[in-house]
Design a protein around this motif. Structure first.
Motif, short mmCIF file in Angstrom:
data_model
loop_
_atom_site.label_atom_id
_atom_site.label_comp_id
_atom_site.label_asym_id
_atom_site.label_seq_id
_atom_site.Cartn_x
_atom_site.Cartn_y
_atom_site.Cartn_z
N UNK A 11 0.83 -1.21 0.00
CA UNK A 11 0.00 0.00 0.00
C UNK A 11 0.86 1.25 0.00
N UNK A 12 1.96 1.22 0.75
CA UNK A 12 2.87 2.35 0.75
C UNK A 12 3.49 2.58 -0.61
N UNK A 13 3.85 1.49 -1.29
CA UNK A 13 4.44 1.61 -2.63
C UNK A 13 3.41 2.13 -3.63
N UNK A 14 2.16 1.69 -3.47
CA UNK A 14 1.09 2.18 -4.34
C UNK A 14 0.94 3.69 -4.19
N UNK A 62 -0.91 9.71 -3.09
CA UNK A 62 -1.33 9.32 -1.75
C UNK A 62 -2.83 9.54 -1.53
N UNK A 63 -3.39 10.53 -2.23
CA UNK A 63 -4.82 10.81 -2.04
C UNK A 63 -5.68 9.62 -2.44
N UNK A 64 -5.39 9.02 -3.59
CA UNK A 64 -6.20 7.89 -4.05
C UNK A 64 -6.15 6.73 -3.05
N UNK A 65 -4.93 6.40 -2.61
CA UNK A 65 -4.78 5.29 -1.68
C UNK A 65 -5.44 5.61 -0.34
N UNK A 66 -5.26 6.83 0.14
CA UNK A 66 -5.82 7.23 1.44
C UNK A 66 -7.35 7.17 1.41
N UNK A 109 -7.73 -2.52 5.45
CA UNK A 109 -7.99 -1.11 5.15
C UNK A 109 -7.08 -0.20 5.97
N UNK A 110 -6.88 -0.53 7.25
CA UNK A 110 -5.98 0.25 8.10
C UNK A 110 -4.55 0.22 7.55
N UNK A 111 -4.16 -0.94 7.03
CA UNK A 111 -2.82 -1.06 6.46
C UNK A 111 -2.64 -0.23 5.20
N UNK A 112 -3.73 0.01 4.49
CA UNK A 112 -3.66 0.89 3.30
C UNK A 112 -3.49 2.35 3.73
N UNK A 113 -4.17 2.75 4.79
CA UNK A 113 -4.20 4.15 5.21
C UNK A 113 -2.88 4.62 5.81
N UNK A 143 6.68 3.28 0.99
CA UNK A 143 7.15 1.91 1.20
C UNK A 143 8.10 1.84 2.38
N UNK A 144 8.93 2.92 2.58
CA UNK A 144 9.82 2.94 3.73
C UNK A 144 9.05 2.96 5.04
N UNK A 145 8.01 3.79 5.10
CA UNK A 145 7.17 3.83 6.29
C UNK A 145 6.40 2.52 6.47
N UNK A 146 5.99 1.93 5.34
CA UNK A 146 5.27 0.66 5.42
C UNK A 146 6.13 -0.44 6.01
N UNK A 147 7.41 -0.50 5.61
CA UNK A 147 8.30 -1.52 6.16
C UNK A 147 8.56 -1.26 7.64
N UNK A 148 8.71 0.01 8.03
CA UNK A 148 8.88 0.35 9.44
C UNK A 148 7.68 -0.12 10.25
N UNK A 149 6.48 0.13 9.75
CA UNK A 149 5.27 -0.26 10.49
C UNK A 149 5.05 -1.78 10.45
N UNK A 150 5.51 -2.43 9.38
CA UNK A 150 5.42 -3.89 9.35
C UNK A 150 6.26 -4.47 10.48
#
Length: 488
Positions: free
Chosen positions: A84-87, A93-97, A130-134, A418-425
């Motif tokens: 989701x972060x990479x998307x 970011x607006x579309x994904x959010x 959905x939370x993981x996308x946001x 994607x960097x923030x996504x990996x941190x949160x993973x």
């Protein structure tokens, strides 16, 4: 590894730029929407804990069903963070959010309307996804709209949001159950997201930045998505099902998952030679990113487990109501809120030592909690633990926000999601591992002590404290290495 971003190539962080008054107001409004969304999605990690007894009575759920209601959210949350972060990095970011918040709002309503355990479990799985996308979009927005040292304040606010949402979840859950009643109050734990989510969708579409001009139009890395997803699931499944899967063979899934994650790393390195990878492994050449991710993984392993065992101890062990159990955690939340705001402002001045000071305060506060309960076994637990938990909360506020600021400071905007996504993973994996380990000791100590809830809580809290102490060791090693490097 190095501490400063390179001066050439795609891995260079953007420099501060002048922002006029109107644009400055708009970006802070966009941040506000993002923080509300982050609070709402992270709140649902912990708010459901106090609702479990009510859900059990209303839906006649089995222990396995209840475990999936609690842990299924965290599983799917962690599963989609990096893709989701990479998307968001690639498509805006607006579309994904907006998509993520809309899905979160819908699935929250479905969870509140559940008439069977199976319905609720499926809704929670979708809600977690959905939370993981946001969440990666919120961090990506900060990286995109703020530059250099000015990121400290918004990251401080995000850190406060993370800390407060986790700590205050049981309190808000207890209040909603008290208002809605024991039979249907748990439904309002989910319904409360709906009006907030609708407003967030509207404001998010208006205020968040769309797809940047010249953004890459590359296809996504399907093999990378598959390998990362399988690896994360294999690692998380035995952790979130630790109490339900009694067979020791479940632990074989963890090394299998680590092997798949290693294959993911090799694939991403190969894929990067001919396209944009799902996750750019060059981020780990920044010591700030690598060490910050490690500290976050370890800290969340001890940090979130505290609220899990404390809620069990107060409600099931001492017989307090969900509302009182939530109020007992409030000192931690208040301390975390105040310190996070301060930590975000001063992190650029003090750097990693500020995180070490925070970790030390958390360790001292938790040890003091154990000592207080041991010295005053017959006093009301919420009063006895209030002071020590306030100290631990202040320390936590100096850990989460400053560490996030330092970890992501050098991540370039094109890789921020994607960097923030990996941190949160890593945070989600740490959370699951910590709850599994600390929860396992809690229940085994409860059995060994023949139902002595205070002894079980003290033993498991000391384990959580030990896990946090490991994060302190990692921070101290980095500080010493930095000083030795500066001297030479």
């Amino acid at each position: 590894m190095h501490d400063r971003p390179s001066t050439g190539g795609t891995m260079t962080a953007a420099e501060p730029a002048h922002v006029d008054a109107a644009e400055n107001r708009r970006r802070w409004q966009a941040l506000g929407v993002g923080l509300v969304a982050a609070f709402m999605t992270l709140l649902d990690v912990s708010i459901v804990n106090v609702a479990v007894p009510s859900i059990d009575r209303a839906l006649h759920a089995s222990p396995s069903d209840l475990q999936w209601v609690l842990s299924g959210y965290a599983l799917t949350f962690g599963l989609v963070l990096v893709p989701a972060g990479r998307f968001g990095d690639a498509r805006g970011r607006r579309n994904a959010f907006v998509f993520g918040i809309a899905l979160f709002t819908l699935t929250s309503a479905l969870a509140g309307l559940a008439t069977s355990p199976q319905w609720l479990v499926v809704a929670r799985l979708l809600q977690g996804a959905a939370a993981g996308v946001v969440n990666p979009q919120v961090t990506g927005v900060i990286q995109q709209l703020f530059r250099g040292p000015e990121r400290a304040r918004p990251f401080g606010l995000l850190g406060a949001t993370i800390g407060i949402s986790t700590a205050v979840g049981p309190l808000l859950g207890g209040m909603l159950i008290a208002i809605g009643g024991e039979e249907h109050g748990w439904r309002w734990v989910f319904f409360v997201n709906v009006p907030v989510g609708i407003v967030a969708v509207i404001l998010g579409w208006r205020l968040l930045p769309g797809r940047p001009a010249g953004a890459s139009r590359h296809r996504f890395d399907p093999v990378g998505v598959l390998l990362l997803g399988v690896g994360v699931v294999l690692v998380l499944l035995p952790l979130v099902q630790e109490q339900q899967w009694r067979t020791p063979w479940k632990w074989a899934l963890i090394p299998a998952g680590l092997a798949v994650l290693a294959a993911f790393g090799l694939w991403e390195r190969r894929y990067a030679r001919r396209g944009e990878p799902l996750f750019d492994l060059r981020l780990f050449t920044f010591r700030s990113y690598t060490l910050g991710s490690l500290i976050a993984l370890i800290y969340f392993g001890g940090f979130t487990a505290i609220f899990f065992i404390f809620t069990l101890y107060l409600q099931n062990g001492l017989g307090y109501s969900p509302l009182v159990a939530g109020l007992a955690i409030t000192p931690f939340a208040l301390g975390s809120a105040a310190a996070s705001a301060l930590g975000g402002r001063i992190v650029n001045r003090f750097g990693r030592p500020l995180v070490a000071i925070g970790l030390l305060a958390v360790v001292v506060g938790l040890v003091a909690t154990v000592i207080a309960l041991h010295l005053a076994p017959h006093a009301p637990a919420p009063w006895v633990t209030a002071g020590p938990l306030l100290i631990a909360g202040i320390g936590s506020g100096l850990v989460i926000a400053p560490n996030q600021t330092l970890t992501l400071a050098q991540v370039p905007v094109p890789q921020s999601g994607s960097g923030a996504g990996m941190l949160q993973t890593g945070q989600r994996i740490g959370t699951a591992a910590g709850i599994a380990a600390v929860g396992s000791l809690f229940f085994s100590s409860l059995a060994d002590s023949r139902g002595n809830w205070t002894t079980a809580f003290e033993h498991s809290l000391l384990l959580a404290t030990g896990i946090i102490a490991l994060a302190l060791v990692a921070a101290m090693v980095d500080i010493l290495r930095s000083r030795n490097h500066a001297e030479h």
